[in-house]
Design an enzyme around this catalytic site. Structure first.
Site, mmCIF file in Angstrom:
data_model
loop_
_atom_site.group_PDB
_atom_site.id
_atom_site.type_symbol
_atom_site.label_atom_id
_atom_site.label_comp_id
_atom_site.label_asym_id
_atom_site.label_seq_id
_atom_site.Cartn_x
_atom_site.Cartn_y
_atom_site.Cartn_z
ATOM 1 N N SER A 235 -34.762 0.392 29.131
ATOM 2 C CA SER A 235 -35.786 0.410 30.528
ATOM 3 C C SER A 235 -34.970 0.812 30.907
ATOM 4 C CB SER A 235 -35.195 -0.692 30.367
ATOM 5 O OG SER A 235 -33.317 -1.866 30.636
ATOM 6 N N ARG A 236 -33.873 0.822 31.921
ATOM 7 C CA ARG A 236 -32.732 2.084 32.274
ATOM 8 C C ARG A 236 -31.019 1.289 32.140
ATOM 9 N NH1 ARG A 236 -36.484 4.167 33.574
ATOM 10 N NH2 ARG A 236 -37.393 4.340 35.709
ATOM 11 N N ASP A 260 -33.124 5.372 24.622
ATOM 12 C CA ASP A 260 -33.307 6.356 25.668
ATOM 13 C C ASP A 260 -33.317 6.394 26.848
ATOM 14 O OD1 ASP A 260 -35.183 7.991 25.485
ATOM 15 O OD2 ASP A 260 -36.904 6.701 26.247
ATOM 16 N N GLU A 265 -27.100 9.820 32.839
ATOM 17 C CA GLU A 265 -28.169 10.339 32.203
ATOM 18 C C GLU A 265 -28.946 11.892 33.202
ATOM 19 O OE1 GLU A 265 -31.699 7.296 31.652
ATOM 20 O OE2 GLU A 265 -32.764 9.105 32.453
ATOM 21 N N HIS A 297 -34.866 10.363 26.964
ATOM 22 C CA HIS A 297 -35.520 9.675 28.057
ATOM 23 C C HIS A 297 -36.911 10.166 28.204
ATOM 24 C CE1 HIS A 297 -35.761 7.399 32.397
ATOM 25 N NE2 HIS A 297 -37.279 7.099 31.495
#
Ligand code: NAI
Length: 337
Positions: A235-236, A260, A265, A297
Protein backbone atom coordinates in the site's frame (compact mmCIF):
# COMPACT_ATOMS: atom_id res chain seq x y z
CA UNK A 1 -1.06 22.79 -22.62
CA UNK A 2 2.62 23.20 -21.67
CA UNK A 3 3.31 20.52 -19.06
CA UNK A 4 6.41 19.81 -16.97
CA UNK A 5 6.53 16.08 -16.25
CA UNK A 6 8.61 15.44 -13.12
CA UNK A 7 10.27 12.17 -12.01
CA UNK A 8 10.27 10.92 -15.59
CA UNK A 9 11.86 7.61 -16.50
CA UNK A 10 12.14 6.31 -20.07
CA UNK A 11 9.05 4.14 -19.57
CA UNK A 12 6.97 7.15 -18.40
CA UNK A 13 8.05 9.08 -21.47
CA UNK A 14 7.11 6.21 -23.81
CA UNK A 15 3.63 5.62 -22.37
CA UNK A 16 2.78 9.33 -21.95
CA UNK A 17 4.01 10.23 -25.43
CA UNK A 18 1.90 7.46 -26.93
CA UNK A 19 -1.26 8.53 -25.04
CA UNK A 20 -0.56 12.17 -25.94
CA UNK A 21 -0.27 11.34 -29.65
CA UNK A 22 -3.78 9.88 -29.50
CA UNK A 23 -5.25 13.00 -27.82
CA UNK A 24 -7.55 15.24 -29.88
CA UNK A 25 -5.35 18.19 -29.09
CA UNK A 26 -1.95 16.91 -27.87
CA UNK A 27 -0.13 18.67 -25.04
CA UNK A 28 3.39 20.06 -25.04
CA UNK A 29 5.19 17.72 -22.62
CA UNK A 30 8.64 18.58 -21.18
CA UNK A 31 10.19 15.57 -19.47
CA UNK A 32 12.24 16.23 -16.34
CA UNK A 33 14.09 13.40 -14.57
CA UNK A 34 14.37 14.99 -11.16
CA UNK A 35 11.75 14.93 -8.36
CA UNK A 36 9.55 17.94 -7.72
CA UNK A 37 10.53 19.68 -4.50
CA UNK A 38 11.42 23.16 -3.19
CA UNK A 39 14.67 23.23 -5.19
CA UNK A 40 13.15 22.09 -8.48
CA UNK A 41 9.77 23.87 -8.54
CA UNK A 42 11.26 26.70 -10.60
CA UNK A 43 11.85 24.24 -13.46
CA UNK A 44 8.11 24.52 -14.12
CA UNK A 45 8.54 28.18 -15.15
CA UNK A 46 6.56 28.80 -18.34
CA UNK A 47 4.37 25.69 -17.90
CA UNK A 48 0.65 25.75 -17.09
CA UNK A 49 0.73 22.21 -15.73
CA UNK A 50 2.94 19.81 -13.81
CA UNK A 51 2.67 16.03 -13.81
CA UNK A 52 4.06 14.22 -10.76
CA UNK A 53 4.47 10.79 -9.19
CA UNK A 54 4.37 9.16 -5.75
CA UNK A 55 7.60 10.56 -4.32
CA UNK A 56 7.27 14.13 -5.57
CA UNK A 57 6.51 16.55 -2.76
CA UNK A 58 3.65 19.02 -3.19
CA UNK A 59 3.68 20.77 0.17
CA UNK A 60 2.64 24.38 0.78
CA UNK A 61 6.10 25.76 -0.08
CA UNK A 62 6.26 23.91 -3.40
CA UNK A 63 2.65 24.69 -4.36
CA UNK A 64 3.15 28.39 -3.61
CA UNK A 65 6.32 28.38 -5.73
CA UNK A 66 4.53 26.57 -8.56
CA UNK A 67 1.67 29.03 -8.54
CA UNK A 68 4.17 31.90 -8.88
CA UNK A 69 5.58 30.24 -12.02
CA UNK A 70 2.05 30.17 -13.53
CA UNK A 71 1.17 26.50 -12.92
CA UNK A 72 -2.62 25.99 -12.74
CA UNK A 73 -2.91 22.22 -12.47
CA UNK A 74 -0.89 19.40 -10.91
CA UNK A 75 -1.77 15.92 -12.11
CA UNK A 76 -0.64 12.85 -10.18
CA UNK A 77 0.23 9.74 -12.18
CA UNK A 78 -1.11 7.64 -9.31
CA UNK A 79 -4.20 7.15 -7.15
CA UNK A 80 -2.85 8.05 -3.69
CA UNK A 81 -2.38 11.76 -2.88
CA UNK A 82 -0.78 11.51 0.58
CA UNK A 83 2.19 13.50 -0.80
CA UNK A 84 0.00 16.55 -1.56
CA UNK A 85 -1.20 19.34 0.73
CA UNK A 86 -4.67 19.61 -0.78
CA UNK A 87 -5.66 22.71 1.24
CA UNK A 88 -2.45 24.47 0.13
CA UNK A 89 -3.20 23.64 -3.51
CA UNK A 90 -6.65 25.18 -3.11
CA UNK A 91 -5.10 28.31 -1.54
CA UNK A 92 -2.55 28.51 -4.38
CA UNK A 93 -5.28 28.20 -7.02
CA UNK A 94 -3.82 24.97 -8.38
CA UNK A 95 -6.27 22.27 -9.44
CA UNK A 96 -5.31 18.70 -8.52
CA UNK A 97 -5.94 15.59 -10.58
CA UNK A 98 -5.16 11.91 -10.09
CA UNK A 99 -5.65 8.51 -11.67
CA UNK A 100 -8.21 6.93 -9.34
CA UNK A 101 -8.11 3.46 -10.87
CA UNK A 102 -5.83 2.00 -13.46
CA UNK A 103 -5.32 -1.66 -12.85
CA UNK A 104 -6.09 -2.97 -9.38
CA UNK A 105 -5.14 -6.34 -10.87
CA UNK A 106 -1.56 -5.18 -11.37
CA UNK A 107 -1.04 -4.48 -7.66
CA UNK A 108 -3.13 -7.45 -6.53
CA UNK A 109 -1.11 -9.80 -8.72
CA UNK A 110 2.17 -8.35 -7.46
CA UNK A 111 0.93 -8.94 -3.92
CA UNK A 112 0.45 -12.59 -4.85
CA UNK A 113 3.91 -12.67 -6.43
CA UNK A 114 5.37 -11.59 -3.08
CA UNK A 115 3.28 -14.11 -1.11
CA UNK A 116 4.13 -17.06 -3.36
CA UNK A 117 7.78 -16.15 -3.75
CA UNK A 118 8.28 -15.73 0.01
CA UNK A 119 6.37 -18.86 0.91
CA UNK A 120 8.13 -21.16 -1.57
CA UNK A 121 11.41 -19.21 -1.28
CA UNK A 122 11.72 -18.82 -5.02
CA UNK A 123 14.19 -15.93 -4.55
CA UNK A 124 16.52 -18.23 -2.59
CA UNK A 125 16.01 -21.25 -4.85
CA UNK A 126 16.86 -19.16 -7.92
CA UNK A 127 20.21 -18.12 -6.44
CA UNK A 128 20.99 -21.64 -5.17
CA UNK A 129 20.30 -23.47 -8.40
CA UNK A 130 22.51 -21.07 -10.32
CA UNK A 131 25.33 -22.02 -7.93
CA UNK A 132 24.73 -25.71 -8.54
CA UNK A 133 23.15 -26.14 -5.09
CA UNK A 134 20.06 -28.33 -5.39
CA UNK A 135 19.60 -28.98 -1.65
CA UNK A 136 16.11 -28.32 -0.29
CA UNK A 137 17.03 -27.48 3.31
CA UNK A 138 15.64 -24.07 4.21
CA UNK A 139 13.17 -24.00 1.32
CA UNK A 140 10.21 -25.55 3.17
CA UNK A 141 6.96 -23.72 2.46
CA UNK A 142 3.29 -24.22 3.34
CA UNK A 143 0.08 -24.88 1.40
CA UNK A 144 -1.95 -21.71 0.97
CA UNK A 145 -5.09 -23.84 0.94
CA UNK A 146 -6.78 -23.75 4.32
CA UNK A 147 -4.72 -20.82 5.67
CA UNK A 148 -6.27 -17.62 7.01
CA UNK A 149 -5.61 -14.48 4.93
CA UNK A 150 -6.33 -11.11 6.55
CA UNK A 151 -6.97 -8.21 4.15
CA UNK A 152 -6.65 -4.72 5.64
CA UNK A 153 -8.60 -2.37 3.36
CA UNK A 154 -11.19 -3.79 0.97
CA UNK A 155 -11.11 -1.19 -1.80
CA UNK A 156 -10.34 -2.02 -5.40
CA UNK A 157 -7.01 -3.76 -4.72
CA UNK A 158 -7.90 -5.45 -1.44
CA UNK A 159 -11.02 -6.99 -2.99
CA UNK A 160 -8.98 -8.43 -5.88
CA UNK A 161 -6.44 -9.90 -3.45
CA UNK A 162 -9.32 -11.35 -1.39
CA UNK A 163 -10.83 -13.01 -4.46
CA UNK A 164 -7.49 -14.46 -5.59
CA UNK A 165 -6.62 -15.82 -2.14
CA UNK A 166 -10.14 -17.25 -1.85
CA UNK A 167 -9.39 -18.99 -5.14
CA UNK A 168 -6.31 -20.55 -3.54
CA UNK A 169 -8.57 -22.01 -0.85
CA UNK A 170 -7.72 -19.54 1.92
CA UNK A 171 -10.23 -18.44 4.53
CA UNK A 172 -10.40 -14.71 3.80
CA UNK A 173 -11.12 -12.28 6.63
CA UNK A 174 -10.93 -8.50 6.29
CA UNK A 175 -11.07 -5.22 8.13
CA UNK A 176 -12.23 -1.86 6.76
CA UNK A 177 -13.99 1.08 8.49
CA UNK A 178 -16.21 1.28 5.37
CA UNK A 179 -17.29 -2.31 4.71
CA UNK A 180 -18.16 -3.28 1.14
CA UNK A 181 -20.88 -5.70 0.09
CA UNK A 182 -18.46 -6.93 -2.58
CA UNK A 183 -16.30 -8.72 0.02
CA UNK A 184 -18.82 -11.51 0.34
CA UNK A 185 -18.76 -12.00 -3.45
CA UNK A 186 -14.97 -12.22 -3.18
CA UNK A 187 -15.39 -15.01 -0.64
CA UNK A 188 -14.47 -13.04 2.48
CA UNK A 189 -16.09 -11.75 5.65
CA UNK A 190 -15.41 -8.83 7.96
CA UNK A 191 -13.87 -9.17 11.42
CA UNK A 192 -12.38 -6.54 13.72
CA UNK A 193 -8.69 -5.68 13.44
CA UNK A 194 -7.80 -7.54 16.66
CA UNK A 195 -9.27 -10.78 15.34
CA UNK A 196 -7.65 -10.24 11.96
CA UNK A 197 -4.21 -9.83 13.52
CA UNK A 198 -4.66 -12.74 15.92
CA UNK A 199 -5.94 -15.26 13.35
CA UNK A 200 -4.23 -14.45 10.06
CA UNK A 201 -1.41 -16.57 8.64
CA UNK A 202 -1.00 -13.82 6.04
CA UNK A 203 -1.75 -10.14 6.70
CA UNK A 204 -1.90 -8.04 3.52
CA UNK A 205 -2.22 -4.24 3.67
CA UNK A 206 -4.36 -2.39 1.11
CA UNK A 207 -5.53 0.76 2.90
CA UNK A 208 -4.51 4.32 1.95
CA UNK A 209 -1.96 6.27 3.99
CA UNK A 210 -3.83 8.78 6.16
CA UNK A 211 -3.07 10.25 9.59
CA UNK A 212 -5.17 7.35 10.96
CA UNK A 213 -3.35 4.56 9.13
CA UNK A 214 0.17 5.92 9.68
CA UNK A 215 2.04 3.14 11.55
CA UNK A 216 -1.16 1.08 11.71
CA UNK A 217 1.23 -1.85 11.93
CA UNK A 218 3.45 -0.87 14.85
CA UNK A 219 5.10 -2.78 17.69
CA UNK A 220 1.73 -3.37 19.38
CA UNK A 221 0.06 -4.67 16.21
CA UNK A 222 3.02 -6.93 15.46
CA UNK A 223 2.84 -8.36 19.01
CA UNK A 224 -0.86 -9.10 18.38
CA UNK A 225 -0.09 -11.10 15.20
CA UNK A 226 -0.01 -14.86 15.05
CA UNK A 227 3.47 -16.26 15.68
CA UNK A 228 5.33 -16.67 12.36
CA UNK A 229 2.70 -14.88 10.26
CA UNK A 230 3.50 -13.40 6.87
CA UNK A 231 3.13 -9.61 6.51
CA UNK A 232 2.77 -8.03 3.06
CA UNK A 233 2.67 -4.30 2.36
CA UNK A 234 1.98 -3.07 -1.16
CA UNK A 235 0.00 0.00 0.00
CA UNK A 236 2.14 2.88 1.29
CA UNK A 237 5.33 2.53 3.30
CA UNK A 238 4.32 4.58 6.33
CA UNK A 239 1.32 2.34 7.05
CA UNK A 240 4.01 0.20 8.70
CA UNK A 241 6.58 1.25 11.33
CA UNK A 242 9.72 -0.11 9.64
CA UNK A 243 11.78 0.00 12.85
CA UNK A 244 9.18 -2.21 14.58
CA UNK A 245 9.47 -4.75 11.75
CA UNK A 246 13.05 -5.49 12.74
CA UNK A 247 11.98 -6.48 16.26
CA UNK A 248 9.13 -8.58 14.84
CA UNK A 249 11.50 -10.40 12.49
CA UNK A 250 14.12 -10.99 15.20
CA UNK A 251 11.55 -12.48 17.58
CA UNK A 252 10.05 -14.64 14.81
CA UNK A 253 6.62 -13.08 15.28
CA UNK A 254 6.87 -12.08 11.63
CA UNK A 255 7.80 -15.26 9.75
CA UNK A 256 7.90 -13.68 6.29
CA UNK A 257 7.89 -10.05 5.22
CA UNK A 258 7.12 -8.76 1.73
CA UNK A 259 7.34 -5.04 1.00
CA UNK A 260 6.76 -3.15 -2.22
CA UNK A 261 6.73 0.18 -0.40
CA UNK A 262 8.86 1.69 2.36
CA UNK A 263 8.37 4.77 4.53
CA UNK A 264 11.60 6.42 3.41
CA UNK A 265 11.44 5.13 -0.18
CA UNK A 266 11.65 8.67 -1.59
CA UNK A 267 15.43 8.58 -1.07
CA UNK A 268 15.83 5.14 -2.66
CA UNK A 269 13.23 3.83 -5.04
CA UNK A 270 13.11 4.34 -8.81
CA UNK A 271 16.88 5.06 -8.87
CA UNK A 272 19.88 2.86 -9.68
CA UNK A 273 21.92 3.25 -6.48
CA UNK A 274 23.90 0.03 -6.96
CA UNK A 275 27.25 1.85 -6.91
CA UNK A 276 26.47 3.87 -3.78
CA UNK A 277 26.63 3.28 -0.04
CA UNK A 278 23.23 2.70 1.55
CA UNK A 279 22.66 5.29 4.28
CA UNK A 280 19.34 4.00 5.57
CA UNK A 281 20.29 1.60 8.40
CA UNK A 282 16.74 0.33 8.92
CA UNK A 283 16.39 -0.56 5.24
CA UNK A 284 19.87 -2.12 5.22
CA UNK A 285 18.99 -4.26 8.25
CA UNK A 286 15.75 -5.42 6.63
CA UNK A 287 17.72 -6.59 3.61
CA UNK A 288 19.81 -8.92 5.79
CA UNK A 289 16.91 -11.21 6.74
CA UNK A 290 16.51 -14.32 4.55
CA UNK A 291 12.72 -14.21 4.99
CA UNK A 292 12.34 -10.63 3.72
CA UNK A 293 11.58 -9.79 0.10
CA UNK A 294 11.55 -6.15 -0.98
CA UNK A 295 10.61 -4.78 -4.39
CA UNK A 296 11.00 -1.10 -5.26
CA UNK A 297 7.38 0.06 -5.64
CA UNK A 298 6.71 -1.91 -8.81
CA UNK A 299 3.19 -3.13 -8.02
CA UNK A 300 1.72 -0.77 -10.62
CA UNK A 301 4.33 -1.63 -13.25
CA UNK A 302 2.47 -3.60 -15.91
CA UNK A 303 1.88 -2.63 -19.53
CA UNK A 304 -1.86 -2.41 -18.90
CA UNK A 305 -1.53 -0.20 -15.82
CA UNK A 306 1.04 2.11 -17.44
CA UNK A 307 -1.20 2.54 -20.50
CA UNK A 308 -4.20 3.35 -18.31
CA UNK A 309 -2.19 5.79 -16.16
CA UNK A 310 -0.90 7.64 -19.24
CA UNK A 311 -4.33 7.79 -20.92
CA UNK A 312 -6.09 9.07 -17.78
CA UNK A 313 -3.34 11.63 -17.12
CA UNK A 314 -3.63 13.03 -20.64
CA UNK A 315 -7.45 13.01 -20.31
CA UNK A 316 -7.13 14.97 -17.03
CA UNK A 317 -5.13 17.67 -18.84
CA UNK A 318 -7.47 17.74 -21.86
CA UNK A 319 -10.60 18.07 -19.71
CA UNK A 320 -8.93 20.80 -17.62
CA UNK A 321 -8.03 22.71 -20.76
CA UNK A 322 -11.59 22.46 -22.07
CA UNK A 323 -13.58 23.07 -18.86
CA UNK A 324 -11.19 24.33 -16.14
CA UNK A 325 -11.80 21.11 -14.17
CA UNK A 326 -9.79 17.87 -14.56
CA UNK A 327 -11.54 14.58 -15.30
CA UNK A 328 -10.58 13.13 -11.90
CA UNK A 329 -10.07 15.99 -9.43
CA UNK A 330 -8.64 15.70 -5.92
CA UNK A 331 -10.72 17.90 -3.62
CA UNK A 332 -10.81 18.83 0.06
CA UNK A 333 -13.79 16.55 0.77
CA UNK A 334 -11.57 13.56 -0.17
CA UNK A 335 -9.04 14.39 2.54
CA UNK A 336 -9.36 12.12 5.57
CA UNK A 337 -9.86 14.04 8.85
P1 NAI B 1 -9.23 2.20 -2.44
O1 NAI B 1 -9.47 3.63 -2.06
O2 NAI B 1 -10.05 1.58 -3.51
O3 NAI B 1 -9.38 1.29 -1.12
C1 NAI B 1 -8.80 1.59 0.10
C2 NAI B 1 -9.68 0.96 1.19
O4 NAI B 1 -8.99 1.10 2.45
C3 NAI B 1 -11.04 1.63 1.33
O5 NAI B 1 -12.06 0.65 1.29
C4 NAI B 1 -10.96 2.30 2.71
O6 NAI B 1 -12.22 2.34 3.38
C5 NAI B 1 -9.99 1.35 3.41
N1 NAI B 1 -9.43 1.90 4.65
C6 NAI B 1 -9.23 3.19 5.01
N2 NAI B 1 -8.75 3.25 6.25
C7 NAI B 1 -8.61 1.97 6.68
C8 NAI B 1 -8.19 1.38 7.91
N3 NAI B 1 -7.78 2.14 8.93
N4 NAI B 1 -8.19 0.04 8.02
C9 NAI B 1 -8.63 -0.74 7.00
N5 NAI B 1 -9.05 -0.23 5.83
C10 NAI B 1 -9.05 1.10 5.67
O7 NAI B 1 -7.67 2.08 -2.75
P2 NAI B 1 -6.92 1.04 -3.69
O8 NAI B 1 -6.92 1.55 -5.08
O9 NAI B 1 -7.44 -0.32 -3.41
O10 NAI B 1 -5.42 1.19 -3.14
C11 NAI B 1 -5.03 0.61 -1.90
C12 NAI B 1 -3.61 1.01 -1.55
O11 NAI B 1 -2.70 0.59 -2.55
C13 NAI B 1 -3.40 2.52 -1.41
O12 NAI B 1 -2.56 2.74 -0.27
C14 NAI B 1 -2.61 2.91 -2.61
O13 NAI B 1 -1.81 4.03 -2.34
C15 NAI B 1 -1.78 1.64 -2.82
N6 NAI B 1 -1.26 1.47 -4.19
C16 NAI B 1 -0.02 0.91 -4.34
C17 NAI B 1 0.52 0.73 -5.60
C18 NAI B 1 1.84 0.07 -5.81
O14 NAI B 1 2.41 0.19 -6.91
N7 NAI B 1 2.38 -0.65 -4.85
C19 NAI B 1 -0.19 1.22 -6.79
C20 NAI B 1 -1.52 1.71 -6.52
C21 NAI B 1 -2.02 1.86 -5.25
Amino acid sequence: MKTAVYSTRAYDRDFLAEANRAARSPHDLSFIETHLGPQTAMMAEGHAAVCVFVNDVLDRQVLTALSKTGVRIAALRCAGFNNVDVAAAQDAGIALARVPAYSPDAIAEHTLALILCLNRKVHRAYARVREGNFALEGLLGFDLKGKVAGIVGTGQIGLRVAAILHGFGCEVIASDPFPSGALEDAGGRYVDMDELLARSDIVSLHCPLTPRTKHLIDERAIAAMKQGAMLINTSRGAVVDAQALIGGLKSGRIGHLGLDVYEEEGDLFFEDLSGRVLHDDVFARLLTFPNVLITGHQGFFTREAMTAIAETTIANFSRFEETGEPLHPVTMDMVAP
